[in-house]
Design an enzyme around this catalytic site. Structure first.
Site, PDB file in Angstrom:
ATOM      1  N   ASP A  90       0.817  -1.212   0.000  1.00 40.35           N
ATOM      2  CA  ASP A  90       0.000   0.000   0.000  1.00 40.35           C
ATOM      3  C   ASP A  90       0.851   1.264   0.000  1.00 40.35           C
ATOM      4  O   ASP A  90       0.334   2.362  -0.164  1.00 40.35           O
ATOM      5  CB  ASP A  90      -0.945  -0.006   1.211  1.00 40.35           C
ATOM      6  N   SER A 102      -7.434   4.764  -0.812  1.00 39.46           N
ATOM      7  CA  SER A 102      -7.508   3.459  -1.464  1.00 39.46           C
ATOM      8  C   SER A 102      -8.955   2.977  -1.467  1.00 39.46           C
ATOM      9  O   SER A 102      -9.652   3.079  -0.458  1.00 39.46           O
ATOM     10  CB  SER A 102      -6.638   2.442  -0.721  1.00 39.46           C
ATOM     11  N   GLN A 123      -4.445  -1.871  -7.562  1.00 36.20           N
ATOM     12  CA  GLN A 123      -5.256  -1.076  -6.652  1.00 36.20           C
ATOM     13  C   GLN A 123      -5.902   0.074  -7.408  1.00 36.20           C
ATOM     14  O   GLN A 123      -5.271   0.696  -8.261  1.00 36.20           O
ATOM     15  CB  GLN A 123      -4.421  -0.486  -5.511  1.00 36.20           C
TER      16      GLN A 123
END
Length: 286
Positions: free
Chosen positions: A202, A226, A276
């Site tokens: 991340d 996100s 993502q």
């Protein structure tokens, strides 16, 4: 590293109804929201606790539903969806205040032989030791985020291209690469390394669409979050050794950017792939 190991050491509550229940703490973050990589990694750990030790996680797909509060612990409920001869599937829901903040499905597999190939790691990449640390770049800035990124993150992250902390230098391209390594050694536990790798994915993943549009983290009024996260573990590796995280963005539209990543060991072994989509809201964007 102590903070990372603490949050990944979940407590089994012993509840055995239709689901397995675990709890874990939240790491402090300067903006008050739980780091997405933390809750991803904890969800992987919770699911891993419900499968045999020889079944390793090979994929996960998760949705970030609400921002988490760093002042509260997190409860993880694991639903044992399927147990087959070679694969097992688990659904993990992460809760705070009785409402879900993340929903994830993960798949686990027994060791198996089969076809084997991979893409090549990019060449002509400078060694991580030759690149400046985050502390060297922004450690002098009197700001909570700059101090946290410089000295308190669990991973040393070094940009191959110039970073986009304060400004975006050079050509507006939708790709970049970073070296990353855990700030200290981890135990010889493949499950722990896989969870810690999910944590690290991340970091910086949304920077490729931001770089393409000249959007630095310091832009006033920028909002980034996100939305979902997918990951595939291809091979085992150690996160306390240098890893190259190659990232690109095929598309951005509707206030969202899609980013992809490939993670290689320093000797060129492809360990994992990541995708993502994130919200990227730029002030006065047209």
């Amino acid at each position: 590293m102590d903070g990372l190991l603490d949050v990944l050491d979940l407590v089994d509550t012993g509840a055995r109804t239709s689901e397995d229940i675990f709890t874990g703490p939240s790491q402090w973050m300067p903006h008050g929201r739980v780091f997405g990589g933390q809750v991803l990694a904890q969800s992987v750990v919770a699911a891993s606790r419900t499968v045999p030790d020889d079944r390793a996680v090979h994929s996960m797909h998760g949705y970030f539903l609400r921002p988490g509060d760093v002042n509260l612990p997190i409860t993880f409920s694991v639903d044992r969806i399927h147990d087959g001869r070679s694969f097992a599937t688990r659904r993990t829901q992460a809760y705070q205040n009785g409402v879900p903040i993340l929903s994830m499905i993960a798949s686990f597999q027994d060791p198996d032989d089969g076809v084997d190939h991979q893409i090549e790691m990019p060449g002509d990449i400078p060694a991580p030791e030759s690149l400046p640390t985050t502390a060297e770049l922004i450690g002098h800035i009197d700001h909570d985020v700059a101090r946290y990124w410089s000295t308190e993150r669990a991973f040393d992250v070094r940009h191959v291209e110039s970073p986009i902390f304060l400004s975006v230098e050079g050509e507006r391209v939708a790709h970049q690469a970073v070296w990353m390594k855990a700030a200290g050694p981890l135990p010889d536990d493949d499950r722990l390394h896989r969870a810690a790798l999910a944590y690290a994915t991340d970091y910086s993943i949304l920077e490729s669409p931001m770089r393409r549009h000249g959007v630095p983290w310091a832009m006033r009024g920028l909002r980034v979050a996100s939305l979902d996260h997918a990951m595939w573990w291809h091979r085992s590796g150690r996160v306390d050794e240098w890893l190259l995280y190659v990232q690109d963005s095929p598309s951005a539209s509707g206030g969202r950017g899609l980013a992809r990543g490939s993670i290689f060991s320093a000797d060129g072994v492809l360990l994992a792939s990541v995708a993502q989509e994130g919200m990227i809201r730029v002030p006065d964007a047209r």
